[in-house]
Design a protein around this motif. Structure first.
Motif, PDB file in Angstrom:
ATOM      1  N   LEU A 207     -33.171   8.612  21.573  1.00  0.00           N
ATOM      2  CA  LEU A 207     -33.084   9.728  20.877  1.00  0.00           C
ATOM      3  C   LEU A 207     -32.563  10.445  19.582  1.00  0.00           C
ATOM      4  O   LEU A 207     -31.464  10.571  18.987  1.00  0.00           O
ATOM      5  CB  LEU A 207     -31.994  10.408  22.294  1.00  0.00           C
ATOM      6  N   VAL A 208     -33.669  10.429  19.086  1.00  0.00           N
ATOM      7  CA  VAL A 208     -33.288  11.588  17.452  1.00  0.00           C
ATOM      8  C   VAL A 208     -33.110  13.178  18.012  1.00  0.00           C
ATOM      9  O   VAL A 208     -34.562  13.742  18.381  1.00  0.00           O
ATOM     10  CB  VAL A 208     -35.036  10.719  17.357  1.00  0.00           C
ATOM     11  N   LEU A 209     -31.966  12.855  17.111  1.00  0.00           N
ATOM     12  CA  LEU A 209     -31.455  14.855  17.306  1.00  0.00           C
ATOM     13  C   LEU A 209     -31.541  14.521  15.659  1.00  0.00           C
ATOM     14  O   LEU A 209     -31.001  14.445  14.989  1.00  0.00           O
ATOM     15  CB  LEU A 209     -30.968  14.850  17.706  1.00  0.00           C
ATOM     16  N   THR A 210     -32.437  16.281  15.185  1.00  0.00           N
ATOM     17  CA  THR A 210     -33.000  16.083  14.305  1.00  0.00           C
ATOM     18  C   THR A 210     -33.044  17.522  13.564  1.00  0.00           C
ATOM     19  O   THR A 210     -33.778  17.997  14.521  1.00  0.00           O
ATOM     20  CB  THR A 210     -33.489  15.353  12.987  1.00  0.00           C
ATOM     21  N   ALA A 211     -32.938  17.964  12.175  1.00  0.00           N
ATOM     22  CA  ALA A 211     -33.211  19.420  11.611  1.00  0.00           C
ATOM     23  C   ALA A 211     -34.949  19.143  11.171  1.00  0.00           C
ATOM     24  O   ALA A 211     -35.326  19.742  10.765  1.00  0.00           O
ATOM     25  CB  ALA A 211     -32.471  19.585  10.743  1.00  0.00           C
ATOM     26  N   ARG A 212     -35.032  17.892  10.994  1.00  0.00           N
ATOM     27  CA  ARG A 212     -36.447  17.731  10.792  1.00  0.00           C
ATOM     28  C   ARG A 212     -37.541  17.550  11.737  1.00  0.00           C
ATOM     29  O   ARG A 212     -37.582  17.269  12.650  1.00  0.00           O
ATOM     30  CB  ARG A 212     -37.116  16.046   9.810  1.00  0.00           C
ATOM     31  N   ALA A 213     -37.726  19.013  11.482  1.00  0.00           N
ATOM     32  CA  ALA A 213     -38.871  18.804  12.602  1.00  0.00           C
ATOM     33  C   ALA A 213     -40.947  19.157  12.987  1.00  0.00           C
ATOM     34  O   ALA A 213     -41.237  18.815  13.841  1.00  0.00           O
ATOM     35  CB  ALA A 213     -38.581  21.084  12.977  1.00  0.00           C
ATOM     36  N   GLN A 214     -40.334  18.062  11.366  1.00  0.00           N
ATOM     37  CA  GLN A 214     -42.727  17.684  11.824  1.00  0.00           C
ATOM     38  C   GLN A 214     -43.075  17.295  12.586  1.00  0.00           C
ATOM     39  O   GLN A 214     -42.573  16.281  12.933  1.00  0.00           O
ATOM     40  CB  GLN A 214     -42.373  17.777  10.071  1.00  0.00           C
TER      41      GLN A 214
ATOM     42  N   LEU B 264     -31.648  11.600  11.392  1.00  0.00           N
ATOM     43  CA  LEU B 264     -32.166  11.049  11.270  1.00  0.00           C
ATOM     44  C   LEU B 264     -32.288  11.198   9.165  1.00  0.00           C
ATOM     45  O   LEU B 264     -32.015   9.427   8.732  1.00  0.00           O
ATOM     46  CB  LEU B 264     -33.968  11.444  10.946  1.00  0.00           C
ATOM     47  N   MET B 265     -30.898  12.268   8.902  1.00  0.00           N
ATOM     48  CA  MET B 265     -31.394  12.363   7.822  1.00  0.00           C
ATOM     49  C   MET B 265     -29.508  12.144   7.379  1.00  0.00           C
ATOM     50  O   MET B 265     -28.549  12.982   8.057  1.00  0.00           O
ATOM     51  CB  MET B 265     -31.303  13.898   6.911  1.00  0.00           C
ATOM     52  N   MET B 266     -29.231  11.052   7.316  1.00  0.00           N
ATOM     53  CA  MET B 266     -27.708  10.637   6.645  1.00  0.00           C
ATOM     54  C   MET B 266     -28.275   9.804   5.114  1.00  0.00           C
ATOM     55  O   MET B 266     -28.179   9.027   4.792  1.00  0.00           O
ATOM     56  CB  MET B 266     -27.833   9.099   8.155  1.00  0.00           C
ATOM     57  N   PRO B 267     -27.058  10.028   4.357  1.00  0.00           N
ATOM     58  CA  PRO B 267     -26.811   9.314   2.558  1.00  0.00           C
ATOM     59  C   PRO B 267     -27.761   7.887   2.380  1.00  0.00           C
ATOM     60  O   PRO B 267     -28.116   7.647   2.542  1.00  0.00           O
ATOM     61  CB  PRO B 267     -25.859   9.919   2.611  1.00  0.00           C
ATOM     62  N   GLU B 268     -26.838   6.857   3.800  1.00  0.00           N
ATOM     63  CA  GLU B 268     -26.304   5.700   3.199  1.00  0.00           C
ATOM     64  C   GLU B 268     -27.676   4.766   3.758  1.00  0.00           C
ATOM     65  O   GLU B 268     -28.096   4.083   3.236  1.00  0.00           O
ATOM     66  CB  GLU B 268     -25.333   5.304   4.193  1.00  0.00           C
ATOM     67  N   MET B 269     -27.391   5.060   5.191  1.00  0.00           N
ATOM     68  CA  MET B 269     -29.397   4.602   5.635  1.00  0.00           C
ATOM     69  C   MET B 269     -29.662   5.544   6.580  1.00  0.00           C
ATOM     70  O   MET B 269     -29.341   6.187   7.359  1.00  0.00           O
ATOM     71  CB  MET B 269     -28.322   3.731   6.561  1.00  0.00           C
ATOM     72  N   SER B 270     -31.433   6.216   6.360  1.00  0.00           N
ATOM     73  CA  SER B 270     -31.439   6.284   7.054  1.00  0.00           C
ATOM     74  C   SER B 270     -31.223   5.984   8.593  1.00  0.00           C
ATOM     75  O   SER B 270     -31.738   5.226   9.222  1.00  0.00           O
ATOM     76  CB  SER B 270     -33.365   6.974   6.295  1.00  0.00           C
ATOM     77  N   GLY B 271     -32.146   7.239   9.553  1.00  0.00           N
ATOM     78  CA  GLY B 271     -32.015   7.075  10.997  1.00  0.00           C
ATOM     79  C   GLY B 271     -33.141   6.393  11.040  1.00  0.00           C
ATOM     80  O   GLY B 271     -33.578   5.622  12.520  1.00  0.00           O
ATOM     81  N   PHE B 272     -34.252   6.441  10.381  1.00  0.00           N
ATOM     82  CA  PHE B 272     -35.387   5.794  10.730  1.00  0.00           C
ATOM     83  C   PHE B 272     -35.239   3.974  10.760  1.00  0.00           C
ATOM     84  O   PHE B 272     -35.670   3.593  11.389  1.00  0.00           O
ATOM     85  CB  PHE B 272     -36.496   5.894   9.671  1.00  0.00           C
ATOM     86  N   GLU B 273     -34.339   4.024   9.698  1.00  0.00           N
ATOM     87  CA  GLU B 273     -34.193   2.725   8.874  1.00  0.00           C
ATOM     88  C   GLU B 273     -33.320   2.077  10.571  1.00  0.00           C
ATOM     89  O   GLU B 273     -33.215   1.027  10.714  1.00  0.00           O
ATOM     90  CB  GLU B 273     -33.208   1.919   7.818  1.00  0.00           C
TER      91      GLU B 273
END
Lengths: 387, 185
Positions: free
Chosen positions: A81-88, A55-64
């Motif tokens: 499949l989303v694999l991310t450090a954002r755990a909320q 999800l956390m990528m600088p140029e374009m987020s994983g959401f986008e």
């Protein structure tokens, strides 16, 4: 059997290498992208079995990235499949709403990750072609449901059949046209989590089977007050239907609400239907302007239907007003009213024997336009077999 | 020797880097803290520095916390501006002098901590006979470790952050409530 391919989109090069090594050990072919746009391009062009995205990528987020994949027909059915450090939980919810199929937050055991990848790869998109067709008019009464029902019956002859989705919120007419009394409909999804986590398993119970073999996802029998289905649920429904059927035909509501926009985003072909009269042509112009500049625009085909024997506007005037050619035309068919009353669409009557009604012939032309090479010629010829 | 199969690996952040969510007045800042030398809470409690350095930083408006609006390779946070730091795992909230399990014999208290923007619910574990008031009054540490915690944005209770540990800035705390009977451990 060729190896299943996994695309990993992740800006951390060390993480990319770790995932590559781990997935290759499990026999996957692995494609890597350390930048969002590169990953998006690879996903659309290579069409891997599973896309793993951070999800956390600088140029374009994983959401986008997910939203853009889902907005393109080539990415609409890719397991993500989303694999991310954002755990909320709110991040998980947002990712699933954007169109992800599964969500894992780091730290996660490799075992769990591999199990999830295997699960998604196992239900990866069907290798057979699958096509979503949306029929839309912003003005009611121009024959959208008639065309949708007849087109669906014809495309039902494709190898994996067809499903007709009635997205109308005012007691959809599809069931009436097919003389169906469905006990299940998408109204049961309203108010549920979006999208329902068990939608894949729920889907078969939501469908009603017509005697022709056509499956129908019916609209609620009574008017839906307030909003209809939301974007995430429509996307998930259409992805699920793509896996099951060669064709999914959507009878869209006559407004650009969330459900319609989500369906348009998933469509391979959009049939913008209108009658050659002033108000219908005006609303078609409105729709074209609303879709201008979006990826949907280039998938739009104009279909001029003649639901009445006399219509005031000529083809030339219509094309002049809309500023683009009308690709398909459906003649007035006096037998249509009777077909509706009997709950036996004209395409079904053509198959049953007797002369082929003009509307059925026109629908065949639409099917050829829609299906292109994807439908065997012999499947379409069966509509002529009774001639 | 234990046979470590690839499936037993953990997919995590690079060793020595800890990802955390920092809840500020108007923003959610997600970033990585270098914890090779010192755990996060020790860095936050270090009174010789007013700032905390982050890497790979992502900024979200607190009222739209899932949006990733801006990103930066690095950023520096003023510690006093942090209301709370949300960590996925409890053990990542411990200081160097603590170890997982070192709370054995301590008494857990269910608490509610209120700052100007957030309500943090969770559990603090204190030595026996420690009065809660002394946690505030003593002022030995800036940040309090609350385990099994949830931080809710007061004006938008639908927005909340959960973590194995939440480090709450005591300077931001306006009320500290015990919400349940003391548990014996």
């Amino acid at each position: 059997m060729s190896a299943r391919t996994i695309l990993v989109i992740e800006d951390d090069v060390n993480m990319l290498q770790l995932l590559q090594l781990m997935l290759q050990r499990q026999g996957f072919e692995v494609s890597l992208a350390s930048r969002s746009q590169e990953g998006l391009d690879k996903a659309l062009n290579e069409r891997p079995d599973v896309v793993i995205v951070d999800l956390m990528m600088p140029e374009m987020s994983g959401f986008e990235v997910i939203r853009r994949l889902r907005a393109d027909p080539r990415g609409a059915d890719l397991p993500i499949l989303v694999l991310t450090a954002r755990a909320q939980p709110l991040d998980r919810k947002a990712a699933l709403a954007a169109g992800a199929d599964a969500y894992l937050s780091k730290p996660v055991s490799a075992r769990m990750l591999l199990e999830k990848v295997e699960e998604l790869a196992a239900r990866a998109r069907p290798k057979q072609p699958s096509h979503v067709v949306v029929l839309l008019s912003l003005r009611g009464g121009v024959g959208v449901t008639t065309l949708a029902v007849n087109l669906a019956l014809l495309l039902q002859r494709a190898p994996r059949g067809a499903c007709l989705v009635d997205l109308n919120r005012s007691g959809g007419q599809v069931s009436l046209s097919l003389k169906l009394s469905p006990t299940a409909h998408w109204g049961t999804l309203l108010g549920a989590a979006s999208p329902p986590s068990d939608l894949r398993s729920l889907l078969p119970d939501l469908l009603t089977r017509h005697e022709s073999g056509l499956h129908v996802l019916a609209a609620p029998p009574e008017a839906v007050q307030g909003e209809g289905l939301d974007k995430a649920t429509v996307r998930a429904l259409l992805r699920g239907l793509r896996e099951r059927f060669s064709f999914t035909i959507v009878d869209a509501a006559p407004l650009l609400d969330e459900a319609t926009m989500a369906a348009l985003g998933q469509a391979d072909t959009v049939l913008l239907v209108f009658a050659p009269e002033v108000a219908a042509v005006h609303s078609t112009g409105v729709a074209l302007r609303a879709l201008a500049g979006t990826p949907v625009e280039r998938r739009v085909t104009l279909v001029m239907n003649h639901p009445a024997p006399v219509q005031p506007l000529s083809l030339a005037i219509v094309e002049q007003r809309l500023g683009r050619p009308v690709t398909l035309s459906v003649p007035f068919d006096e037998q249509q009213m009777l077909a509706l009353a009997r709950g036996m669409p004209l395409v079904a009557r053509a198959s049953a024997g007797g002369s082929v009604p003009p509307l059925a012939k026109a629908v065949r032309d639409i099917a050829v336009h829609v299906a292109g090479f994807k439908l065997q010629t012999s499947d379409l010829r069966s509509a002529d077999s009774s001639q | 020797m234990t046979d470590i199969t690839p499936k037993d690996q953990e997919i995590a952040q690079p060793r020595g880097l800890l990802t955390a969510d920092f809840l500020l007045e108007s923003d959610r800042i997600s970033g990585q803290v270098n914890v090779r030398a010192r755990p996060l809470i020790d860095q936050l409690d270090d009174t010789t520095s007013s700032f905390l350095d982050l890497e790979d930083v992502y900024l979200s408006p607190i009222t739209r916390p899932s949006e990733l609006n801006q990103s930066f390779p690095a950023a520096t946070l003023r510690k006093t501006a942090i209301h709370a730091a949300v960590l996925t795992r409890f053990e990542d909230g411990l200081s160097r002098h603590q170890a997982y399990g070192s709370y054995l014999g301590h008494i857990p208290h269910d608490v509610l901590l209120i700052t100007s923007r957030y309500q943090v619910r969770g559990r603090v574990v204190l030595p026996p006979k420690t009065q809660l008031q002394t946690v505030i009054a003593a002022g030995t540490t800036r940040f309090l470790l609350v385990s099994e915690a949830t931080a809710t944005l007061t004006e938008h209770p639908e927005i909340s952050f959960a973590g194995g540990a939440i480090l709450v800035n005591m300077e931001q705390v306006t009320a500290f409530c015990e919400t349940d009977e003391t548990h014996s451990s």
